[in-house]
Motif scaffolding. Structure first.
Motif, PDB file in Angstrom:
ATOM      1  N   GLN A   1      44.679  68.288  43.934  1.00 35.56           N
ATOM      2  CA  GLN A   1      45.078  67.919  45.303  1.00 35.56           C
ATOM      3  C   GLN A   1      46.569  67.637  45.430  1.00 35.56           C
ATOM      4  O   GLN A   1      47.008  67.002  46.382  1.00 35.56           O
ATOM      5  N   GLY A   2      47.345  68.069  44.448  1.00 36.55           N
ATOM      6  CA  GLY A   2      48.796  68.058  44.622  1.00 36.55           C
ATOM      7  C   GLY A   2      49.580  67.046  43.811  1.00 36.55           C
ATOM      8  O   GLY A   2      50.803  66.999  43.911  1.00 36.55           O
ATOM      9  N   ALA A   3      48.914  66.201  42.990  1.00 35.05           N
ATOM     10  CA  ALA A   3      49.663  65.211  42.200  1.00 35.05           C
ATOM     11  C   ALA A   3      50.263  65.886  40.959  1.00 35.05           C
ATOM     12  O   ALA A   3      49.728  66.884  40.464  1.00 35.05           O
ATOM     13  N   LYS A   4      51.386  65.333  40.455  1.00 37.03           N
ATOM     14  CA  LYS A   4      52.013  65.889  39.243  1.00 37.03           C
ATOM     15  C   LYS A   4      51.183  65.512  38.014  1.00 37.03           C
ATOM     16  O   LYS A   4      50.831  64.327  37.849  1.00 37.03           O
ATOM     17  N   PRO A   5      50.912  66.452  37.127  1.00 35.37           N
ATOM     18  CA  PRO A   5      50.034  66.160  35.976  1.00 35.37           C
ATOM     19  C   PRO A   5      50.569  65.094  35.036  1.00 35.37           C
ATOM     20  O   PRO A   5      49.803  64.349  34.443  1.00 35.37           O
ATOM     21  N   ASP A   6      51.917  64.994  34.913  1.00 36.04           N
ATOM     22  CA  ASP A   6      52.444  64.084  33.892  1.00 36.04           C
ATOM     23  C   ASP A   6      52.439  62.602  34.300  1.00 36.04           C
ATOM     24  O   ASP A   6      52.849  61.745  33.527  1.00 36.04           O
ATOM     25  N   ILE A   7      51.967  62.282  35.483  1.00 36.85           N
ATOM     26  CA  ILE A   7      51.960  60.859  35.868  1.00 36.85           C
ATOM     27  C   ILE A   7      50.702  60.133  35.376  1.00 36.85           C
ATOM     28  O   ILE A   7      50.643  58.924  35.370  1.00 36.85           O
ATOM     29  N   PHE A   8      49.700  60.894  34.970  1.00 39.87           N
ATOM     30  CA  PHE A   8      48.386  60.272  34.715  1.00 39.87           C
ATOM     31  C   PHE A   8      48.246  59.697  33.308  1.00 39.87           C
ATOM     32  O   PHE A   8      48.712  60.276  32.331  1.00 39.87           O
ATOM     33  N   GLU A   9      47.588  58.572  33.245  1.00 41.95           N
ATOM     34  CA  GLU A   9      47.164  58.020  31.963  1.00 41.95           C
ATOM     35  C   GLU A   9      45.718  57.539  32.157  1.00 41.95           C
ATOM     36  O   GLU A   9      45.431  56.783  33.088  1.00 41.95           O
ATOM     37  N   ILE A  10      44.857  58.020  31.287  1.00 37.59           N
ATOM     38  CA  ILE A  10      43.444  57.636  31.437  1.00 37.59           C
ATOM     39  C   ILE A  10      43.219  56.302  30.739  1.00 37.59           C
ATOM     40  O   ILE A  10      43.413  56.190  29.533  1.00 37.59           O
ATOM     41  N   THR A  11      42.846  55.315  31.520  1.00 39.34           N
ATOM     42  CA  THR A  11      42.689  53.965  30.963  1.00 39.34           C
ATOM     43  C   THR A  11      41.250  53.450  31.059  1.00 39.34           C
ATOM     44  O   THR A  11      40.882  52.517  30.367  1.00 39.34           O
ATOM     45  N   GLY A  12      40.451  54.046  31.939  1.00 38.31           N
ATOM     46  CA  GLY A  12      39.147  53.470  32.272  1.00 38.31           C
ATOM     47  C   GLY A  12      39.338  52.515  33.440  1.00 38.31           C
ATOM     48  O   GLY A  12      40.459  52.313  33.915  1.00 38.31           O
ATOM     49  N   ALA A  13      38.251  51.921  33.907  1.00 42.12           N
ATOM     50  CA  ALA A  13      38.319  51.041  35.080  1.00 42.12           C
ATOM     51  C   ALA A  13      38.350  49.586  34.646  1.00 42.12           C
ATOM     52  O   ALA A  13      37.413  49.099  34.016  1.00 42.12           O
ATOM     53  N   CYS A  14      39.456  48.893  35.009  1.00 40.27           N
ATOM     54  CA  CYS A  14      39.640  47.490  34.570  1.00 40.27           C
ATOM     55  C   CYS A  14      38.469  46.596  34.971  1.00 40.27           C
ATOM     56  O   CYS A  14      38.031  45.750  34.205  1.00 40.27           O
ATOM     57  N   HIS A  15      37.980  46.796  36.205  1.00 37.67           N
ATOM     58  CA  HIS A  15      36.954  45.859  36.668  1.00 37.67           C
ATOM     59  C   HIS A  15      35.627  46.039  35.943  1.00 37.67           C
ATOM     60  O   HIS A  15      34.784  45.153  35.984  1.00 37.67           O
ATOM     61  N   TYR A  16      35.440  47.163  35.285  1.00 38.54           N
ATOM     62  CA  TYR A  16      34.196  47.336  34.538  1.00 38.54           C
ATOM     63  C   TYR A  16      34.227  46.584  33.206  1.00 38.54           C
ATOM     64  O   TYR A  16      33.191  46.403  32.573  1.00 38.54           O
ATOM     65  N   ASP A  17      35.413  46.125  32.782  1.00 32.92           N
ATOM     66  CA  ASP A  17      35.483  45.315  31.561  1.00 32.92           C
ATOM     67  C   ASP A  17      34.625  44.058  31.714  1.00 32.92           C
ATOM     68  O   ASP A  17      33.951  43.629  30.790  1.00 32.92           O
ATOM     69  N   ARG A  18      34.687  43.513  32.934  1.00 35.26           N
ATOM     70  CA  ARG A  18      33.917  42.289  33.215  1.00 35.26           C
ATOM     71  C   ARG A  18      32.415  42.549  33.073  1.00 35.26           C
ATOM     72  O   ARG A  18      31.659  41.705  32.621  1.00 35.26           O
ATOM     73  N   LEU A  19      32.032  43.755  33.463  1.00 39.03           N
ATOM     74  CA  LEU A  19      30.630  44.152  33.379  1.00 39.03           C
ATOM     75  C   LEU A  19      30.158  44.177  31.924  1.00 39.03           C
ATOM     76  O   LEU A  19      29.029  43.829  31.600  1.00 39.03           O
ATOM     77  N   ILE A  20      31.069  44.601  31.058  1.00 42.92           N
ATOM     78  CA  ILE A  20      30.722  44.714  29.634  1.00 42.92           C
ATOM     79  C   ILE A  20      30.725  43.325  28.977  1.00 42.92           C
ATOM     80  O   ILE A  20      29.847  43.001  28.190  1.00 42.92           O
ATOM     81  N   HIS A  21      31.740  42.504  29.315  1.00 42.87           N
ATOM     82  CA  HIS A  21      31.891  41.215  28.617  1.00 42.87           C
ATOM     83  C   HIS A  21      31.146  40.056  29.272  1.00 42.87           C
ATOM     84  O   HIS A  21      31.091  38.970  28.707  1.00 42.87           O
ATOM     85  N   LYS A  22      30.625  40.272  30.439  1.00 45.09           N
ATOM     86  CA  LYS A  22      30.027  39.173  31.218  1.00 45.09           C
ATOM     87  C   LYS A  22      28.854  38.499  30.485  1.00 45.09           C
ATOM     88  O   LYS A  22      28.062  39.165  29.825  1.00 45.09           O
ATOM     89  N   LYS A  23      28.809  37.170  30.624  1.00 47.46           N
ATOM     90  CA  LYS A  23      27.647  36.451  30.085  1.00 47.46           C
ATOM     91  C   LYS A  23      26.629  36.347  31.218  1.00 47.46           C
ATOM     92  O   LYS A  23      26.847  35.617  32.191  1.00 47.46           O
ATOM     93  N   TYR A  24      25.564  37.103  31.090  1.00 55.53           N
ATOM     94  CA  TYR A  24      24.592  37.188  32.185  1.00 55.53           C
ATOM     95  C   TYR A  24      23.611  36.024  32.147  1.00 55.53           C
ATOM     96  O   TYR A  24      23.295  35.494  31.078  1.00 55.53           O
TER      97      TYR A  24
END
Lengths: 462, 134
Positions: A365-388
């Motif tokens: 959709q027109g973005a420059k390829p070299d700007i991207f870094e794949i990091t994953g979604a920060c807010h899903y970290d809470r989902l993994i570490h959460k004490k349920y």
């Protein structure tokens, strides 16, 4: 053409609407009413029998967003050929705002125009009426309808019904003092508490690296309690707004006509409202935000600016201003990207994206390829570490017995949009209730969308 | 709906619900991603003719229910250790890696490091000659 059919298109509802419609029924026995307003409006229930706008089908939303983008691009092309516009606005203070302006035009002007145009045309083709009465239209709606009426040989008239005024929005307080950053500093522009929640662990990590976190509140609703370790800055007007309006006078004085008009185009139908929008309304938010960001960056001198606004014009303004001040601007993805025009031409120095699929989509959709870094979604970290909590604690919270051993089926419901009309939502929730209700060993928990407030689900479930 | 067979909530913690649920049903919400990360099967209810907005069913971490009859056939299967239940489970790792990189809980760390590197690599002191503030 159905000679006797009169369509009444309701663009707004008010307590007076019913009286007006009763009078119309007396005059036009073959009257059909179509409600174009929000399906959740409680007034709609008092106006039975009432046809409801069903949408043209599932691709309606894509269709009108594409038309809106095309119209915005056409307008930009015409404006760019005009040297006055080019010098005073697109390159205001040598900052290139083309993307921000395109976005602003697309979202705030042509999205509604395209929707109205396609909606009216679809209704005319489907109903084939002899005349249309439209209630309380704005000028653009009336122009579009008149344009279509000529094409399809229909009479159009408007009816103004008084509507209630909306409450005023909250305003931010004025702050004049900005301190320069000491050492490395992240200046995070946040328009929502959720953005700050999602970034908490990122902030903590940067603090552990010795960075300072400053958060600019783009919305008055942002709650500083969400992340107390940061310094908060109001996004305000640290200079006399009158001076800014005088500066915008340069835009007002433009005498050139921004568009070449033909009688049959949608652009013709929206003129002169478009012209007015371009001269007075469009420059104000873009230039005002740019001025404020520019002053903030000049005074604070952060190491990096960051934002989660990749679908709004603000992100584009931030990038343009950051470039001028030579401060890198990073964007952190916060929701799933889709093949939709707001994701077009994304521009940042770096873009932290969830995964390979987002990267590929945005490059397409027109973005420059070299700007991207794949990091994953920060807010899903809470989902993994959460004490349920235990299941018993959850069941208690849901008002069920803690010893209930039934399996939980969650339905995450969606709020009503043109693309997700009332009738479809009703059919889906009814089906789920019938199917899940027939299984003894399961309990259905319907989680409403935070913006869902029309009571449909509660009504069906009860 | 029989009493006690359904509960409607709006502000209950979504993650708690997903963690303890057997499955999630949604139209197209991104909460499908959260469900996949928590290893839950998904049903996408799409009673229209259009394609799904997000690729859960296309990439086989969800089953698409096109009508009520179809939903009635799928739902009981996912309440047991059926073949369908196992098939959906098998596809989740690939889906996560494609759309969310990894479920390792380290996305915040990677993002913070990216910001730090961006500051180190690109940052130059602003040149006050270029700034025209009046």
């Amino acid at each position: 053409m159905k000679d006797d059919l009169t369509l009444a298109l309701l663009t707004r509802l008010s307590p007076q609407t019913k009286t007006v419609l009763d009078a119309l029924y007396n005059k036009y026995p073959q009257l059909k009413i179509i409600n174009l307003t929000d399906n959740g409006n409680p007034l709609a229930k008092t106006l039975s029998p009432l046809g409801r706008w069903q949408g043209e089908g599932d691709n309606f939303y894509q269709k009108y967003s594409k038309l809106a983008l095309d119209l915005s691009r056409q307008t930009i092309e015409v404006l760019k050929q005009d040297t006055n516009w080019n010098n005073t606005f697109f390159n205001y203070k040598n900052i290139d705002f083309t993307n921000a302006i395109l976005h602003q035009l697309f979202i705030f002007f042509f999205m509604d125009t395209a929707k109205d145009y396609l909606q009216f045309e679809y209704i005319i083709k489907r109903e084939n009426p002899a005349r249309i009465i439209i209630t309380s239209p704005d000028k653009i709606q009336l122009n579009l309808l008149n344009m279509l009426a000529k094409q399809y040989n229909i009479d159009v008239c408007k009816l103004d019904i008084q509507t209630e005024s909306k409450p005023k929005k909250k305003h931010l307080k004025v702050s004049l003092h900005l301190k320069p950053a000491k050492g490395n500093c992240l200046l995070f522009f946040s328009s929502h508490n959720v953005h700050i929640k999602h970034m908490q662990d990122v902030f903590n990590r940067l603090i552990s690296y010795g960075w300072q976190i400053k958060i600019v509140k783009l919305s008055a609703d942002i709650d500083e309690v969400v992340y107390p370790k940061a310094e908060y800055i109001n996004f305000t007007i640290p200079f006399n707004p009158y001076n800014l309006l005088c500066r915008l006078g340069a835009i007002k004085k433009l005498t050139t006509k921004p568009l070449k008009l033909t009688n049959n185009s949608i652009l013709s139908a929206v003129y002169p409202e478009l012209s007015d929008y371009l001269r007075y309304r469009l420059p104000k938010p873009v230039l005002m935000k740019a001025e404020l960001v520019s002053r903030m960056l000049y005074k604070i001198r952060p190491t990096v600016c960051a934002s989660m606004d990749h679908t709004s014009s603000f992100g584009k303004i931030l990038y343009a201003v950051g470039k001028k001040h030579n401060i890198p601007v990073v964007c952190i993805q916060h929701g799933m990207a889709a093949d939709w025009p707001v994701y077009h031409d994304i521009c940042f120095d770096r873009f932290a994206c969830f995964g390979e699929s987002t990267k590929r989509l945005l490059i397409k959709q027109g973005a420059k390829p070299d700007i991207f870094e794949i990091t994953g979604a920060c807010h899903y970290d809470r989902l993994i570490h959460k004490k349920y909590k235990t299941k018993g604690e959850l069941l208690k919270k849901l008002g069920l017995s803690v010893s209930d051993d039934r399996q939980i089926i969650v339905y995450g419901s969606q709020w009503g949009t043109l693309n997700n009309p009332y009738t479809r939502r009703k059919r889906i929730i009814e089906s789920i209730c019938r199917v899940a209700g027939g299984i003894d060993k399961a309990v259905l928990v319907v989680k409403l969308h935070p913006l869902e407030n029309d009571g449909l689900v509660r009504q069906v479930v009860s | 709906m029989p009493n006690g067979q359904a509960v409607v909530v709006q502000h209950t913690d979504l993650y708690e619900l997903l963690y303890h649920c057997r499955m999630l049903i949604t139209q197209w919400s991104t909460i499908g991603f959260e469900a996949v990360l928590l290893n839950k099967p998904l049903i996408i209810v799409n009673f229209g003719a259009s394609d799904d907005l997000l690729p859960y069913a296309a990439e086989k971490v969800a089953v698409r229910a096109a009508n009520e009859r179809h939903l009635a056939a799928i739902l009981p299967q996912l309440l047991t250790e059926s073949e369908l239940y196992a098939e959906l489970a098998e596809r989740r790792t690939k889906f996560i890696s494609k759309h969310m990189y990894s479920a390792d809980g380290l996305a915040s760390l990677r993002t913070a490091d990216m910001i730090k590197r961006t500051g180190n690599n690109l940052y130059q002191a602003p040149n006050s000659n270029n700034i025209n503030i009046t």
